[in-house]
Design an enzyme around this catalytic site. Structure first.
Site, PDB file in Angstrom:
ATOM      1  N   ASP A  85     -17.179  10.283 -30.028  1.00 52.06           N
ATOM      2  CA  ASP A  85     -15.785   9.977 -30.527  1.00 52.06           C
ATOM      3  C   ASP A  85     -14.977  11.077 -29.724  1.00 52.06           C
ATOM      4  O   ASP A  85     -15.485  12.178 -29.328  1.00 52.06           O
ATOM      5  CB  ASP A  85     -15.574  10.665 -32.081  1.00 52.06           C
ATOM      6  CG  ASP A  85     -14.267  10.125 -32.515  1.00 52.06           C
ATOM      7  OD1 ASP A  85     -13.796   8.798 -32.541  1.00 52.06           O
ATOM      8  OD2 ASP A  85     -13.490  10.899 -32.949  1.00 52.06           O
ATOM      9  N   SER A  86     -13.916  10.407 -29.096  1.00 53.51           N
ATOM     10  CA  SER A  86     -13.262  11.282 -28.158  1.00 53.51           C
ATOM     11  C   SER A  86     -11.828  11.065 -28.374  1.00 53.51           C
ATOM     12  O   SER A  86     -11.164  10.209 -29.281  1.00 53.51           O
ATOM     13  CB  SER A  86     -13.684  10.738 -26.642  1.00 53.51           C
ATOM     14  OG  SER A  86     -13.515   9.412 -26.613  1.00 53.51           O
ATOM     15  N   PHE A 167      -9.018   5.287 -17.868  1.00 51.35           N
ATOM     16  CA  PHE A 167      -8.465   4.262 -18.744  1.00 51.35           C
ATOM     17  C   PHE A 167      -7.692   5.192 -19.522  1.00 51.35           C
ATOM     18  O   PHE A 167      -7.360   6.362 -19.477  1.00 51.35           O
ATOM     19  CB  PHE A 167      -9.578   3.563 -19.445  1.00 51.35           C
ATOM     20  CG  PHE A 167     -10.558   4.490 -20.167  1.00 51.35           C
ATOM     21  CD1 PHE A 167     -10.283   4.834 -21.547  1.00 51.35           C
ATOM     22  CD2 PHE A 167     -11.504   5.352 -19.564  1.00 51.35           C
ATOM     23  CE1 PHE A 167     -11.258   5.624 -22.292  1.00 51.35           C
ATOM     24  CE2 PHE A 167     -12.498   6.018 -20.458  1.00 51.35           C
ATOM     25  CZ  PHE A 167     -12.031   6.272 -21.894  1.00 51.35           C
ATOM     26  N   GLY A 168      -7.137   4.657 -20.754  1.00 49.22           N
ATOM     27  CA  GLY A 168      -6.271   5.234 -21.735  1.00 49.22           C
ATOM     28  C   GLY A 168      -5.448   6.254 -21.205  1.00 49.22           C
ATOM     29  O   GLY A 168      -4.151   6.005 -20.374  1.00 49.22           O
ATOM     30  N   LYS A 190     -14.796  12.176 -11.678  1.00 49.13           N
ATOM     31  CA  LYS A 190     -14.107  12.183 -13.049  1.00 49.13           C
ATOM     32  C   LYS A 190     -15.644  12.522 -13.980  1.00 49.13           C
ATOM     33  O   LYS A 190     -15.734  13.571 -14.978  1.00 49.13           O
ATOM     34  CB  LYS A 190     -13.484  11.153 -13.718  1.00 49.13           C
ATOM     35  CG  LYS A 190     -13.301  11.293 -15.072  1.00 49.13           C
ATOM     36  CD  LYS A 190     -12.615  10.141 -15.705  1.00 49.13           C
ATOM     37  CE  LYS A 190     -12.468  10.285 -17.394  1.00 49.13           C
ATOM     38  NZ  LYS A 190     -12.013   9.182 -17.860  1.00 49.13           N
ATOM     39  N   ARG A 196     -16.755  13.767 -21.610  1.00 47.43           N
ATOM     40  CA  ARG A 196     -17.950  12.732 -21.820  1.00 47.43           C
ATOM     41  C   ARG A 196     -18.882  13.095 -20.939  1.00 47.43           C
ATOM     42  O   ARG A 196     -20.120  13.058 -21.384  1.00 47.43           O
ATOM     43  CB  ARG A 196     -17.289  11.186 -21.689  1.00 47.43           C
ATOM     44  CG  ARG A 196     -18.241  10.361 -22.307  1.00 47.43           C
ATOM     45  CD  ARG A 196     -17.758   8.915 -22.098  1.00 47.43           C
ATOM     46  NE  ARG A 196     -16.498   9.043 -23.172  1.00 47.43           N
ATOM     47  CZ  ARG A 196     -15.086   8.928 -22.910  1.00 47.43           C
ATOM     48  NH1 ARG A 196     -14.911   8.897 -21.607  1.00 47.43           N
ATOM     49  NH2 ARG A 196     -14.331   9.058 -23.652  1.00 47.43           N
TER      50      ARG A 196
HETATM   51  P1  IMP Z   1     -12.547   6.417 -29.755  1.00 45.46           P
HETATM   52  O1  IMP Z   1     -13.213   5.227 -29.249  1.00 45.46           O
HETATM   53  O2  IMP Z   1     -12.165   6.466 -31.245  1.00 45.46           O
HETATM   54  O3  IMP Z   1     -13.328   7.686 -29.453  1.00 45.46           O
HETATM   55  O4  IMP Z   1     -11.268   6.416 -29.138  1.00 45.46           O
HETATM   56  C1  IMP Z   1     -11.202   7.542 -27.958  1.00 45.46           C
HETATM   57  C2  IMP Z   1      -9.529   7.218 -27.457  1.00 45.46           C
HETATM   58  O5  IMP Z   1      -9.322   8.592 -26.889  1.00 45.46           O
HETATM   59  C3  IMP Z   1      -9.585   6.456 -26.301  1.00 45.46           C
HETATM   60  O6  IMP Z   1      -9.127   4.965 -26.851  1.00 45.46           O
HETATM   61  C4  IMP Z   1      -8.580   6.744 -25.382  1.00 45.46           C
HETATM   62  O7  IMP Z   1      -7.321   6.417 -25.760  1.00 45.46           O
HETATM   63  C5  IMP Z   1      -8.637   8.356 -25.436  1.00 45.46           C
HETATM   64  N1  IMP Z   1      -9.844   8.818 -24.689  1.00 45.46           N
HETATM   65  C6  IMP Z   1     -11.027   9.208 -24.738  1.00 45.46           C
HETATM   66  N2  IMP Z   1     -11.466   9.885 -23.538  1.00 45.46           N
HETATM   67  C7  IMP Z   1     -10.661   9.332 -22.610  1.00 45.46           C
HETATM   68  C8  IMP Z   1     -10.590   9.380 -21.284  1.00 45.46           C
HETATM   69  O8  IMP Z   1     -11.880   9.860 -20.489  1.00 45.46           O
HETATM   70  N3  IMP Z   1      -9.636   8.957 -20.532  1.00 45.46           N
HETATM   71  C9  IMP Z   1      -8.669   8.695 -21.171  1.00 45.46           C
HETATM   72  N4  IMP Z   1      -8.455   8.293 -22.268  1.00 45.46           N
HETATM   73  C10 IMP Z   1      -9.501   8.770 -23.146  1.00 45.46           C
END
Ligand code: IMP
Length: 211
Positions: A85-86, A167-168, A190, A196
């Site tokens: 979870d990130s 991404f994101g 990265k 991560r």
């Molecule tokens: P999860 O799937 O609930 O863990 O959602 C994590 C969300 O955090 C992702 O959809 C991104 O919006 C953001 N996120 C997490 N890690 C990264 C990254 O390495 N780069 C950019 N956005 C990230």
């Protein structure tokens, strides 16, 4: 033989995870490849709680499938389930969007809009006051045990989006020591410094005995 099932439906994350674990001589399956199709509600208040919820839910489903389906048996029996979870914590916004990073402004809202909105909310905020971090918790569920680690990548919210990789929120995440955003780093660069990458290397160490 050991196998890993990674509990995510996010293909961008899956790409990074496969690259970071590529030297392990263990197959790494996505949830979809393992035949696990469950909706998991992320009801936790912290990254660790959500990672544990996801890993345990997928482990439970994988164990159930072992008894039902011969194809699932090959992948799911004896599998170590990893889940992450990130998200992004922005200090000036009281650590928003945090555990709601994927859901910020709506799950299906394009990241150009999410990123532009964050830049607007930080208009006029200077230098270190733009501090932020990416956070990643990874949980491993195996046998009847679950362990969890958490790591971060520190940086600042950029003045404007830059870069095509990642991404994101990567295009607005500025890394002072690299002088660029995480979307301007090559994927290997990265992974070497990311939340991560660090969390996956830490969990590998803590579960080395079962891999
Ligand atoms: P999860 O799937 O609930 O863990 O959602 C994590 C969300 O955090 C992702 O959809 C991104 O919006 C953001 N996120 C997490 N890690 C990264 C990254 O390495 N780069 C950019 N956005 C990230």
């Amino acid at each position: 033989m050991k196998k890993i099932i990674f509990a995510t439906g996010n293909e961008d994350k899956m790409k990074e995870i496969r690259m970071i674990l590529s030297d392990l001589e263990i197959p790494v399956y996505s949830m979809r490849e393992a035949g696990v199709s469950i909706e998991i509600e992320e009801t936790g208040k912290t990254f660790q709680e959500n990672a544990i919820i996801k890993a345990q839910a997928v482990k439970k489903e994988a164990d159930r499938l072992v008894a039902l389906d011969p194809i699932a048996f090959d992948i799911c029996s004896n599998a170590v389930v990893l889940a992450d979870d990130s998200g992004l914590e922005i200090d000036y916004l009281n650590k928003e969007p945090g555990v709601y990073s994927a859901r910020y402004l709506g799950e299906n809202t394009p990241y150009e809009i999410k990123n532009r909105t964050i830049l607007q909310r930080l208009a006029g905020v200077q230098g270190e006051d733009r501090s932020a971090r990416f956070v990643c918790a990874i949980a491993a569920a195996f046998g009847d045990r679950t362990v969890c680690v958490k790591e971060t990548m520190e940086g600042r919210i950029a003045e404007e989006p830059k870069g095509e990789n990642g991404f994101g929120y990567d295009p607005i995440f500025y890394l002072p020591e690299y002088g660029c955003t995480s979307a301007q780093l090559a994927p290997e660069e990265k992974n070497a410094c990311s939340h991560r990458g660090k969390a996956l290397r830490a969990i590998r160490k803590s579960i080395a005995a079962v891999l």
